[in-house]
Design an enzyme around this catalytic site. Structure first.
Site, PDB file in Angstrom:
ATOM      1  N   LYS A 171       0.796  -1.303   0.181  1.00  0.00           N
ATOM      2  CA  LYS A 171       0.042   0.097   0.144  1.00  0.00           C
ATOM      3  C   LYS A 171       0.772   1.256  -0.063  1.00  0.00           C
ATOM      4  O   LYS A 171       0.705   2.176  -0.830  1.00  0.00           O
ATOM      5  CB  LYS A 171      -0.768   0.100   1.344  1.00  0.00           C
ATOM      6  CG  LYS A 171      -2.000  -0.746   1.413  1.00  0.00           C
ATOM      7  CD  LYS A 171      -2.565  -0.558   2.717  1.00  0.00           C
ATOM      8  CE  LYS A 171      -1.942  -0.837   3.816  1.00  0.00           C
ATOM      9  NZ  LYS A 171      -2.045  -1.313   4.998  1.00  0.00           N
ATOM     10  N   ARG A 204     -10.337   1.420   8.641  1.00  0.00           N
ATOM     11  CA  ARG A 204      -9.887  -0.199   9.057  1.00  0.00           C
ATOM     12  C   ARG A 204     -11.138  -0.721   9.723  1.00  0.00           C
ATOM     13  O   ARG A 204     -11.037  -1.957   9.925  1.00  0.00           O
ATOM     14  CB  ARG A 204      -8.783  -0.058   9.962  1.00  0.00           C
ATOM     15  CG  ARG A 204      -7.376  -0.353   8.933  1.00  0.00           C
ATOM     16  CD  ARG A 204      -6.406  -0.204  10.354  1.00  0.00           C
ATOM     17  NE  ARG A 204      -5.235  -0.929  10.161  1.00  0.00           N
ATOM     18  CZ  ARG A 204      -3.957  -0.528   9.849  1.00  0.00           C
ATOM     19  NH1 ARG A 204      -3.973   0.634   8.992  1.00  0.00           N
ATOM     20  NH2 ARG A 204      -2.906  -1.269   9.714  1.00  0.00           N
ATOM     21  N   ARG A 254      10.951  -7.452   6.144  1.00  0.00           N
ATOM     22  CA  ARG A 254      10.856  -5.930   5.915  1.00  0.00           C
ATOM     23  C   ARG A 254      11.860  -5.068   6.783  1.00  0.00           C
ATOM     24  O   ARG A 254      11.550  -5.310   7.896  1.00  0.00           O
ATOM     25  CB  ARG A 254       9.386  -5.328   5.957  1.00  0.00           C
ATOM     26  CG  ARG A 254       8.985  -4.131   5.978  1.00  0.00           C
ATOM     27  CD  ARG A 254       7.731  -3.726   5.499  1.00  0.00           C
ATOM     28  NE  ARG A 254       6.803  -3.875   6.512  1.00  0.00           N
ATOM     29  CZ  ARG A 254       5.520  -3.731   6.577  1.00  0.00           C
ATOM     30  NH1 ARG A 254       4.918  -3.293   5.538  1.00  0.00           N
ATOM     31  NH2 ARG A 254       4.584  -3.940   7.553  1.00  0.00           N
ATOM     32  N   ARG A 298      10.311  -2.666  12.129  1.00  0.00           N
ATOM     33  CA  ARG A 298       9.264  -2.110  12.551  1.00  0.00           C
ATOM     34  C   ARG A 298       9.032  -2.699  13.990  1.00  0.00           C
ATOM     35  O   ARG A 298       8.764  -4.298  13.937  1.00  0.00           O
ATOM     36  CB  ARG A 298       8.020  -1.986  11.700  1.00  0.00           C
ATOM     37  CG  ARG A 298       7.926  -0.775  10.920  1.00  0.00           C
ATOM     38  CD  ARG A 298       6.987  -0.621   9.963  1.00  0.00           C
ATOM     39  NE  ARG A 298       5.568  -1.234  10.366  1.00  0.00           N
ATOM     40  CZ  ARG A 298       4.457  -0.917   9.782  1.00  0.00           C
ATOM     41  NH1 ARG A 298       4.412  -0.317   8.574  1.00  0.00           N
ATOM     42  NH2 ARG A 298       3.233  -1.275  10.389  1.00  0.00           N
ATOM     43  N   ARG A 327      -2.633  -8.407  13.367  1.00  0.00           N
ATOM     44  CA  ARG A 327      -2.967  -7.538  12.423  1.00  0.00           C
ATOM     45  C   ARG A 327      -3.686  -8.630  11.329  1.00  0.00           C
ATOM     46  O   ARG A 327      -4.830  -7.912  10.747  1.00  0.00           O
ATOM     47  CB  ARG A 327      -1.866  -6.819  11.728  1.00  0.00           C
ATOM     48  CG  ARG A 327      -1.283  -5.768  12.754  1.00  0.00           C
ATOM     49  CD  ARG A 327      -0.352  -4.914  12.089  1.00  0.00           C
ATOM     50  NE  ARG A 327       0.982  -5.752  12.052  1.00  0.00           N
ATOM     51  CZ  ARG A 327       2.048  -5.282  11.358  1.00  0.00           C
ATOM     52  NH1 ARG A 327       1.850  -4.328  10.345  1.00  0.00           N
ATOM     53  NH2 ARG A 327       2.999  -6.064  11.109  1.00  0.00           N
TER      54      ARG A 327
END
Ligand code: AMP
Length: 217
Positions: free
Chosen positions: A14, A89, A123, A156, A167
């Site tokens: 995104k 969300r 990531r 992160r 999540r």
């Protein structure tokens, strides 16, 4: 004036795709997650309120999220429009949003959960300039260093297996129904998030009826 929402589970690309659209179309890119991360780094009052939920991969309370979005859009620095990422969300956020803004399109990046796990756990992020890396597909030239500014890369705090599962569960339970709400308004464009970044960008532009991306040249 273009008003877009980009949706998809974490790791679906995104942020990357939104930034590419922003640069070309002069849109304001509004990432609620980035706003919260800024507050955490700056040790603001909002940062203190969201830190724990973010680290656990849980959603921040709707009142605070709505306030942050209202304030951000209230700056009106979006003459050519905006692309908002990570919001809405859940059903309540979607209602708040639809009451206040007409959305031209919702870009929905689709990615299977297994691919999400593979991507998110590899990531890395530059905390200085915000550049994203991936140890599988998009490694930095020097291990652990940002190619752009040379700063040390970090993971992160919410890119842990536990937070990721939280999540994913939230995404399927709370965010998917938001897509159905938008579908009823016939504004959703489904895009396969698995191909390379440039190809995904081309597919987004094609479905939105925008001029081609350079990967098409
Ligand atoms: P993101 O960068 O979009 O993955 O967001 C990082 C974290 O910020 C999420 O895991 C949530 O804790 C919080 N967050 C971001 N956007 C929202 C939202 N719309 N509603 C609630 N929490 C959010």
């Amino acid at each position: 004036m273009r008003k877009y929402v980009i949706m998809g589970v974490q790791g679906s690309g995104k942020g990357t795709q939104a930034k590419m659209l922003r640069e070309d179309l002069d849109l304001a890119h509004i990432s609620v997650g980035d706003i919260f991360r800024w507050h955490v780094r700056q040790h603001t009052k909002i940062g203190a309120q969201v830190k724990r939920a973010m680290a656990a991969g849980e959603l921040v309370g709707d009142d605070l999220v709505e306030e942050v979005v209202r304030r951000r859009l209230g700056i009106h620095d979006w003459n050519y429009g905006f692309i908002i990422d990570g919001f809405p969300r859940n059903g309540r956020q979607a209602e708040f949003f639809m009451e206040s803004y007409d959305i031209d399109a919702v870009i929905h990046l689709e990615l299977p959960d297994d691919e999400v796990r593979r991507r998110v756990l590899s990531r890395r992020l530059c905390p200085n300039c915000g550049m994203d890396y991936n140890l599988i597909a998009d490694r930095p030239e020097v291990e652990g260093r940002c190619d752009i500014c040379g700063h040390g890369l970090i993971t992160r705090v919410d890119d842990t297996p536990e937070a990721l599962e939280a999540r994913l569960t939230d995404y399927h339970a709370k965010t998917r129904p938001v897509l159905e709400l938008f579908r009823r308004k016939e504004v959703v464009h489904d895009v396969d998030g698995r191909p390379p970044v440039d190809e995904v960008q081309s597919a987004i532009r094609k479905t939105l009826g925008l001029s081609g991306y350079r990967a098409d040249d």
